[in-house]
Design a protein around this motif. Structure first.
Motif, PDB file in Angstrom:
ATOM      1  N   MET A   1      -0.628 -24.055  -8.675  1.00 23.96           N
ATOM      2  CA  MET A   1      -0.979 -23.043  -7.685  1.00 23.96           C
ATOM      3  C   MET A   1      -2.484 -22.872  -7.572  1.00 23.96           C
ATOM      4  SD  MET A   1       1.815 -20.098  -8.670  1.00 23.96           S
ATOM      5  CE  MET A   1       2.284 -20.678 -10.302  1.00 23.96           C
ATOM      6  N   ASN A   2      -2.994 -22.974  -6.354  1.00 21.76           N
ATOM      7  CA  ASN A   2      -4.380 -22.578  -6.139  1.00 21.76           C
ATOM      8  C   ASN A   2      -4.433 -21.062  -6.074  1.00 21.76           C
ATOM      9  OD1 ASN A   2      -4.003 -21.626  -3.361  1.00 21.76           O
ATOM     10  ND2 ASN A   2      -3.747 -23.779  -2.844  1.00 21.76           N
ATOM     11  N   ALA A   3      -5.617 -20.504  -5.912  1.00 23.27           N
ATOM     12  CA  ALA A   3      -5.768 -19.055  -5.976  1.00 23.27           C
ATOM     13  C   ALA A   3      -4.937 -18.350  -4.912  1.00 23.27           C
ATOM     14  CB  ALA A   3      -7.248 -18.678  -5.839  1.00 23.27           C
ATOM     15  N   LYS A   4      -4.974 -18.888  -3.699  1.00 29.27           N
ATOM     16  CA  LYS A   4      -4.239 -18.246  -2.608  1.00 29.27           C
ATOM     17  C   LYS A   4      -2.738 -18.255  -2.854  1.00 29.27           C
ATOM     18  CE  LYS A   4      -3.661 -18.372   2.410  1.00 29.27           C
ATOM     19  NZ  LYS A   4      -4.033 -19.070   3.665  1.00 29.27           N
ATOM     20  N   LYS A   5      -2.223 -19.392  -3.299  1.00 27.81           N
ATOM     21  CA  LYS A   5      -0.789 -19.497  -3.560  1.00 27.81           C
ATOM     22  C   LYS A   5      -0.382 -18.616  -4.731  1.00 27.81           C
ATOM     23  CE  LYS A   5       2.908 -22.875  -4.306  1.00 27.81           C
ATOM     24  NZ  LYS A   5       3.230 -24.322  -4.435  1.00 27.81           N
ATOM     25  N   ALA A   6      -1.224 -18.540  -5.769  1.00 31.00           N
ATOM     26  CA  ALA A   6      -0.909 -17.700  -6.922  1.00 31.00           C
ATOM     27  C   ALA A   6      -0.828 -16.228  -6.522  1.00 31.00           C
ATOM     28  CB  ALA A   6      -1.957 -17.898  -8.015  1.00 31.00           C
ATOM     29  N   VAL A   7      -1.708 -15.807  -5.633  1.00 33.38           N
ATOM     30  CA  VAL A   7      -1.665 -14.419  -5.150  1.00 33.38           C
ATOM     31  C   VAL A   7      -0.415 -14.205  -4.313  1.00 33.38           C
ATOM     32  CG1 VAL A   7      -2.796 -12.744  -3.645  1.00 33.38           C
ATOM     33  CG2 VAL A   7      -4.159 -14.090  -5.260  1.00 33.38           C
ATOM     34  N   GLU A   8      -0.092 -15.167  -3.449  1.00 28.35           N
ATOM     35  CA  GLU A   8       1.093 -15.031  -2.603  1.00 28.35           C
ATOM     36  C   GLU A   8       2.368 -14.922  -3.426  1.00 28.35           C
ATOM     37  OE1 GLU A   8       0.936 -18.416  -0.089  1.00 28.35           O
ATOM     38  OE2 GLU A   8      -0.542 -17.553   1.297  1.00 28.35           O
ATOM     39  N   LEU A   9       2.445 -15.677  -4.533  1.00 27.07           N
ATOM     40  CA  LEU A   9       3.641 -15.660  -5.372  1.00 27.07           C
ATOM     41  C   LEU A   9       3.625 -14.537  -6.397  1.00 27.07           C
ATOM     42  CD1 LEU A   9       4.201 -19.487  -5.992  1.00 27.07           C
ATOM     43  CD2 LEU A   9       5.419 -17.979  -4.418  1.00 27.07           C
ATOM     44  N   GLY A  10       2.509 -13.824  -6.532  1.00 26.20           N
ATOM     45  CA  GLY A  10       2.458 -12.680  -7.435  1.00 26.20           C
ATOM     46  C   GLY A  10       1.969 -12.986  -8.833  1.00 26.20           C
ATOM     47  N   PHE A  11       1.567 -14.232  -9.115  1.00 22.17           N
ATOM     48  CA  PHE A  11       1.052 -14.560 -10.441  1.00 22.17           C
ATOM     49  C   PHE A  11      -0.393 -14.071 -10.604  1.00 22.17           C
ATOM     50  CE2 PHE A  11       4.615 -17.382 -10.005  1.00 22.17           C
ATOM     51  CZ  PHE A  11       5.126 -17.504 -11.282  1.00 22.17           C
ATOM     52  N   ALA A  12      -1.080 -13.863  -9.526  1.00 25.06           N
ATOM     53  CA  ALA A  12      -2.438 -13.311  -9.539  1.00 25.06           C
ATOM     54  C   ALA A  12      -2.500 -12.171  -8.523  1.00 25.06           C
ATOM     55  CB  ALA A  12      -3.469 -14.379  -9.212  1.00 25.06           C
ATOM     56  N   ASP A  13      -3.506 -11.323  -8.686  1.00 25.69           N
ATOM     57  CA  ASP A  13      -3.633 -10.155  -7.806  1.00 25.69           C
ATOM     58  C   ASP A  13      -4.756 -10.297  -6.783  1.00 25.69           C
ATOM     59  OD1 ASP A  13      -1.645  -8.383  -9.204  1.00 25.69           O
ATOM     60  OD2 ASP A  13      -3.026  -8.710 -10.869  1.00 25.69           O
ATOM     61  N   GLU A  14      -5.831 -10.979  -7.175  1.00 24.78           N
ATOM     62  CA  GLU A  14      -6.987 -11.046  -6.293  1.00 24.78           C
ATOM     63  C   GLU A  14      -7.671 -12.401  -6.427  1.00 24.78           C
ATOM     64  OE1 GLU A  14      -9.517  -7.884  -7.506  1.00 24.78           O
ATOM     65  OE2 GLU A  14      -8.066  -6.305  -7.088  1.00 24.78           O
ATOM     66  N   ILE A  15      -8.457 -12.739  -5.388  1.00 28.57           N
ATOM     67  CA  ILE A  15      -9.288 -13.932  -5.429  1.00 28.57           C
ATOM     68  C   ILE A  15     -10.732 -13.496  -5.620  1.00 28.57           C
ATOM     69  CG2 ILE A  15     -10.057 -15.964  -4.155  1.00 28.57           C
ATOM     70  CD1 ILE A  15      -7.430 -15.934  -2.665  1.00 28.57           C
ATOM     71  N   LEU A  16     -11.370 -14.030  -6.628  1.00 24.37           N
ATOM     72  CA  LEU A  16     -12.749 -13.655  -6.927  1.00 24.37           C
ATOM     73  C   LEU A  16     -13.687 -14.069  -5.793  1.00 24.37           C
ATOM     74  CD1 LEU A  16     -12.892 -14.726 -10.685  1.00 24.37           C
ATOM     75  CD2 LEU A  16     -13.066 -12.381  -9.825  1.00 24.37           C
ATOM     76  N   PHE A  17     -14.681 -13.237  -5.574  1.00 25.07           N
ATOM     77  CA  PHE A  17     -15.776 -13.506  -4.627  1.00 25.07           C
ATOM     78  C   PHE A  17     -15.321 -13.533  -3.170  1.00 25.07           C
ATOM     79  CE2 PHE A  17     -16.205 -16.554  -8.321  1.00 25.07           C
ATOM     80  CZ  PHE A  17     -16.856 -15.645  -9.146  1.00 25.07           C
ATOM     81  N   ALA A  18     -14.065 -13.181  -2.898  1.00 21.43           N
ATOM     82  CA  ALA A  18     -13.582 -13.219  -1.519  1.00 21.43           C
ATOM     83  C   ALA A  18     -14.141 -12.026  -0.754  1.00 21.43           C
ATOM     84  CB  ALA A  18     -12.052 -13.188  -1.491  1.00 21.43           C
TER      85      ALA A  18
ATOM     86  N   LYS B   1       5.323 -10.011 -14.161  1.00 19.43           N
ATOM     87  CA  LYS B   1       4.070  -9.997 -13.398  1.00 19.43           C
ATOM     88  C   LYS B   1       4.297 -10.206 -11.913  1.00 19.43           C
ATOM     89  CE  LYS B   1      -0.275  -9.922 -12.540  1.00 19.43           C
ATOM     90  NZ  LYS B   1      -0.992  -8.625 -12.581  1.00 19.43           N
ATOM     91  N   SER B   2       5.093 -11.205 -11.561  1.00 18.04           N
ATOM     92  CA  SER B   2       5.215 -11.601 -10.154  1.00 18.04           C
ATOM     93  C   SER B   2       6.268 -10.831  -9.378  1.00 18.04           C
ATOM     94  CB  SER B   2       5.522 -13.099 -10.071  1.00 18.04           C
ATOM     95  OG  SER B   2       6.818 -13.366 -10.586  1.00 18.04           O
ATOM     96  N   GLY B   3       7.325 -10.394 -10.080  1.00 25.04           N
ATOM     97  CA  GLY B   3       8.429  -9.756  -9.382  1.00 25.04           C
ATOM     98  C   GLY B   3       9.381 -10.743  -8.726  1.00 25.04           C
ATOM     99  N   LEU B   4       9.162 -12.046  -8.949  1.00 28.12           N
ATOM    100  CA  LEU B   4      10.062 -13.053  -8.387  1.00 28.12           C
ATOM    101  C   LEU B   4      11.393 -13.062  -9.137  1.00 28.12           C
ATOM    102  CD1 LEU B   4       7.607 -16.064  -7.892  1.00 28.12           C
ATOM    103  CD2 LEU B   4       8.376 -14.433  -6.173  1.00 28.12           C
ATOM    104  N   SER B   5      12.404 -13.607  -8.496  1.00 24.36           N
ATOM    105  CA  SER B   5      13.721 -13.676  -9.123  1.00 24.36           C
ATOM    106  C   SER B   5      13.735 -14.708 -10.253  1.00 24.36           C
ATOM    107  CB  SER B   5      14.781 -14.039  -8.085  1.00 24.36           C
ATOM    108  OG  SER B   5      14.591 -15.367  -7.615  1.00 24.36           O
ATOM    109  N   HIS B   6      14.714 -14.551 -11.120  1.00 30.89           N
ATOM    110  CA  HIS B   6      14.868 -15.485 -12.242  1.00 30.89           C
ATOM    111  C   HIS B   6      15.055 -16.906 -11.728  1.00 30.89           C
ATOM    112  CE1 HIS B   6      17.117 -17.737 -15.302  1.00 30.89           C
ATOM    113  NE2 HIS B   6      16.590 -16.932 -16.219  1.00 30.89           N
TER     114      HIS B   6
ATOM    115  N   ILE C   1      10.079 -17.024 -18.661  1.00 28.03           N
ATOM    116  CA  ILE C   1      10.476 -16.450 -17.381  1.00 28.03           C
ATOM    117  C   ILE C   1      10.345 -14.931 -17.413  1.00 28.03           C
ATOM    118  CG2 ILE C   1      12.464 -16.067 -15.862  1.00 28.03           C
ATOM    119  CD1 ILE C   1      13.344 -18.906 -16.424  1.00 28.03           C
ATOM    120  N   ASN C   2      10.659 -14.326 -18.555  1.00 33.79           N
ATOM    121  CA  ASN C   2      10.527 -12.868 -18.667  1.00 33.79           C
ATOM    122  C   ASN C   2       9.099 -12.418 -18.383  1.00 33.79           C
ATOM    123  OD1 ASN C   2      13.225 -12.606 -19.394  1.00 33.79           O
ATOM    124  ND2 ASN C   2      12.807 -12.663 -21.594  1.00 33.79           N
TER     125      ASN C   2
END
Length: 283
Positions: free
Chosen positions: A162-179, A144-149, A138-139
């Motif tokens: 999580m698909n790419a869009k959901k991962a970006v929305e939740l903060g686990f990823a920053d960008e979607i490739l080739f978008a 990375k995401s800034g979500l609460s514990h 969780i740490n």
């Protein structure tokens, strides 16, 4: 021994590393990545590093060690997920300064698991270890995401994919490739599912709200005007403060429209049926 990672020297002095396979403390089949092998190659060069990940996960402690290596690296780390970063591999993924996902990639997080045997104390100890391991994961996710514990703990307990869009929305990823980033229009086009907002019909200060309606014949009439007509027929003069102070925009009650026997005014604007409804309301 077969390795599933490979260093590629790029022309701009950056390095590319591909991680394709499970992560483990030791190599059993020849295609696992071990922390020591990874460290040797990571420290063998300099410059920014791009890490491509396609891994179903593996040993959480091996992943934690690789995570720490990437975070401690002097150069910039860009992580690109081309297919899947699941379980322990998701821990490695969030070590990137920038995390990018292919639009068809998946990222999965869940609670850690183990195999235990022994007496009740051994089982209790296994539960205790799993609880602390989850806290350590969780740490990394929170950093990375800034979500609460609590939010991350719930996502892990529910085994979240999580698909790419959901991962970006939740903060686990920053960008979607080739978008492709299209220029946003100055104003959104009309949405047929969302009707346009009507102007504010509430009267302003000092204004009176006029209710305009239609009768059964389709004639327009004013509720205020109809009130004056009814009062005129009943021989009652309006004596409200508003009637005394407002300018004579409406004709006096005595000069109100005269109704014919057919139920209409001289102009033919008012329905007799409407008049009868007004009279019934005043009974």
């Amino acid at each position: 021994m077969k390795k599933f990672w490979n260093w590629i020297k790029d022309s701009d002095d950056t390095r590319t590393l591909r991680l394709e396979g499970p992560i483990d403390e030791e190599s059993f089949w020849g295609d696992e990545i071990t922390p020591q092998m990874f460290r040797d190659e990571l420290e063998s060069g300099e410059g920014d590093v791009t890490v491509w990940i396609n891994s179903p996960g593996g040993n959480v402690f091996a992943a934690a060690e690789i995570y720490t290596m990437l975070k401690d690296y002097k150069g910039s780390i860009t992580v690109k997920i081309d297919a899947i970063a699941a379980s322990a591999a998701s821990v490695v993924a969030v070590a990137g300064d920038v995390v990018q996902m292919s639009p068809v990639a998946m990222l999965m997080i869940h609670d850690p698991s183990t195999i235990a045997m022994g007496n009740t104390k051994d089982m209790e100890k296994a539960i205790e270890v799993l609880t602390e391991v989850k806290e350590s994961i969780i740490n990394a996710y929170a950093a990375k995401s800034g979500l609460s514990h609590a939010r991350i703990a719930n996502l892990m307990s529910n085994e979240t994919w999580m698909n790419a869009k959901k991962a970006v929305e939740l903060g686990f990823a920053d960008e979607i490739l080739f978008a492709k980033k299209e220029d946003e229009p100055d104003s959104d086009p009309a949405d047929p599912e969302k009707p346009e907002e009507t102007p504010d019909e509430e009267p302003g200060e000092g204004e009176e709200k006029q209710s305009i309606q239609k009768d059964a014949a389709g004639h327009l009439f004013s509720s205020r005007q109809m009130d004056l007509i009814v009062l005129n027929r009943l021989g009652v003069k309006p004596n409200t403060p508003a009637a005394q102070t407002e300018p004579p925009s409406d004709p006096p009650a005595e000069a109100g429209p005269v109704l014919d026997m057919d139920g209409k005014t001289e102009e033919g604007d008012y329905s007799y049926n409407v008049l009868m409804k007004q009279l019934e309301c005043m009974k």
